[in-house]
Design an enzyme around this catalytic site. Sequence first.
Site, PDB file in Angstrom:
ATOM      1  N   HIS A 100      -0.341  -5.199  19.309  1.00 33.89           N
ATOM      2  CA  HIS A 100       0.381  -4.524  18.269  1.00 33.89           C
ATOM      3  C   HIS A 100       0.831  -3.251  18.484  1.00 33.89           C
ATOM      4  O   HIS A 100       0.502  -1.965  18.985  1.00 33.89           O
ATOM      5  CB  HIS A 100      -0.873  -4.511  17.497  1.00 33.89           C
ATOM      6  CG  HIS A 100      -0.692  -4.723  16.274  1.00 33.89           C
ATOM      7  ND1 HIS A 100      -0.001  -3.570  15.390  1.00 33.89           N
ATOM      8  CD2 HIS A 100      -0.764  -5.678  15.021  1.00 33.89           C
ATOM      9  CE1 HIS A 100       0.315  -4.028  13.959  1.00 33.89           C
ATOM     10  NE2 HIS A 100       0.051  -4.703  13.490  1.00 33.89           N
ATOM     11  N   CYS A 108       1.285  -1.084  -0.161  1.00 35.98           N
ATOM     12  CA  CYS A 108      -0.133   0.134   0.309  1.00 35.98           C
ATOM     13  C   CYS A 108       0.690   0.830  -0.013  1.00 35.98           C
ATOM     14  O   CYS A 108       2.348   1.270  -0.307  1.00 35.98           O
ATOM     15  CB  CYS A 108      -0.846  -0.092   1.407  1.00 35.98           C
ATOM     16  SG  CYS A 108       0.035  -0.142   2.739  1.00 35.98           S
ATOM     17  N   THR A 133      -5.939   0.490  12.368  1.00 40.57           N
ATOM     18  CA  THR A 133      -6.325   0.947  10.201  1.00 40.57           C
ATOM     19  C   THR A 133      -6.357  -0.438   9.899  1.00 40.57           C
ATOM     20  O   THR A 133      -7.051  -0.636   8.798  1.00 40.57           O
ATOM     21  CB  THR A 133      -5.574   1.320   9.965  1.00 40.57           C
ATOM     22  OG1 THR A 133      -4.056   1.168  10.046  1.00 40.57           O
ATOM     23  CG2 THR A 133      -5.298   3.253  10.374  1.00 40.57           C
ATOM     24  N   GLU A 137       0.821  -0.803  16.484  1.00 41.38           N
ATOM     25  CA  GLU A 137      -0.121   0.716  15.843  1.00 41.38           C
ATOM     26  C   GLU A 137      -1.246   0.810  17.316  1.00 41.38           C
ATOM     27  O   GLU A 137      -0.932   2.099  17.410  1.00 41.38           O
ATOM     28  CB  GLU A 137      -0.916  -0.092  14.840  1.00 41.38           C
ATOM     29  CG  GLU A 137      -2.292   1.284  14.960  1.00 41.38           C
ATOM     30  CD  GLU A 137      -2.848   1.362  13.701  1.00 41.38           C
ATOM     31  OE1 GLU A 137      -4.043   1.667  13.392  1.00 41.38           O
ATOM     32  OE2 GLU A 137      -1.858   0.289  12.287  1.00 41.38           O
TER      33      GLU A 137
END
Length: 316
Positions: free
Chosen positions: A129, A17, A170, A131
């Site tokens: 995690h 991405c 996300t 993030e």
Amino acid sequence: MTKSSLTVYLAAPRGFCAGVDRAIKIVEMALQKWGAPVYVRHEIVHNKYVVDNLRAQGAVFVEELEDCPDDRPVIFSAHGVPKSVPAAAEARQMVFVDATCPLVSKVHIEAERHAEAGLQIIMIGHAGHPETVGTMGQLPSGDVLLVETVEDVARLDVRDPGKLAFVTQTTLSIDDTADVVAALQARFPAIVGPHKEDICYATTNRQQAVKEIAPKCDALLVVGAPNSSNSKRLVEVGARAGCGYAQLVQRAKDIDWRALEGISNIGITAGASAPEVLVNEVIDAFRDRFDVTVEVVETAQERVNFKVPRVLREPA
């Protein structure tokens, strides 16, 4: 011996991405600008092939800022970091570059704005995690509550049910997240959500492509790393969409050929941090054993591009 026919349904979009592309470019440009070694706090993206390739160019991967010397540049991974990390780097007068994906940074900004408005934040994400750790670390300890499941919502102990907002990691499953959001809204009708969904465009697009191919596949392989959240979600989405055998593989050597005996078609996709070279490696492995026909199934086109930080665009 005649090879049996195999149709490969190749999902599109798949693989890198814009945020991953940008993060890798940041490390490469930092090495060009400052020379080796350049330190990277945590894997820049969750893919061993990518990390090993950057390591060969002179990147040194560490888990904590304390593992970095003061006199070499350090890069923060695409997953984002708690506010304490850049603050510590500034205190040590280090040169640092933040490779946090802009879509993760958007979630950080949302959380801060809600907190400034007096709202307690609930984060939907996976405990531990990077993030999730980074997003929760934008605010003081205790200001962000973490939920992973609908059951977690029922157990929440909040300061004021009328002053709540939620954000999400996300890279979650769209469907699972929708269930948790529905539970939050049912229990806390006044809860404030994001203006635009936090789950990023790339996660959404890759999951949608898998939903398209999974029902017609005897098997589905997701090329990605076992610590990649978005890759693991693709396996779950494939299984839920009707594919009887959905597996994560890092490389072609990880394919379980015995489990694939008798198949006439297979779906292949890749998580957002898996390079296309690994997808091609997997397809080539099938060509060695089958008479392969590749059918690309495209459900969206991506034209997103993120600029690298200005410090890397300026001359040394």
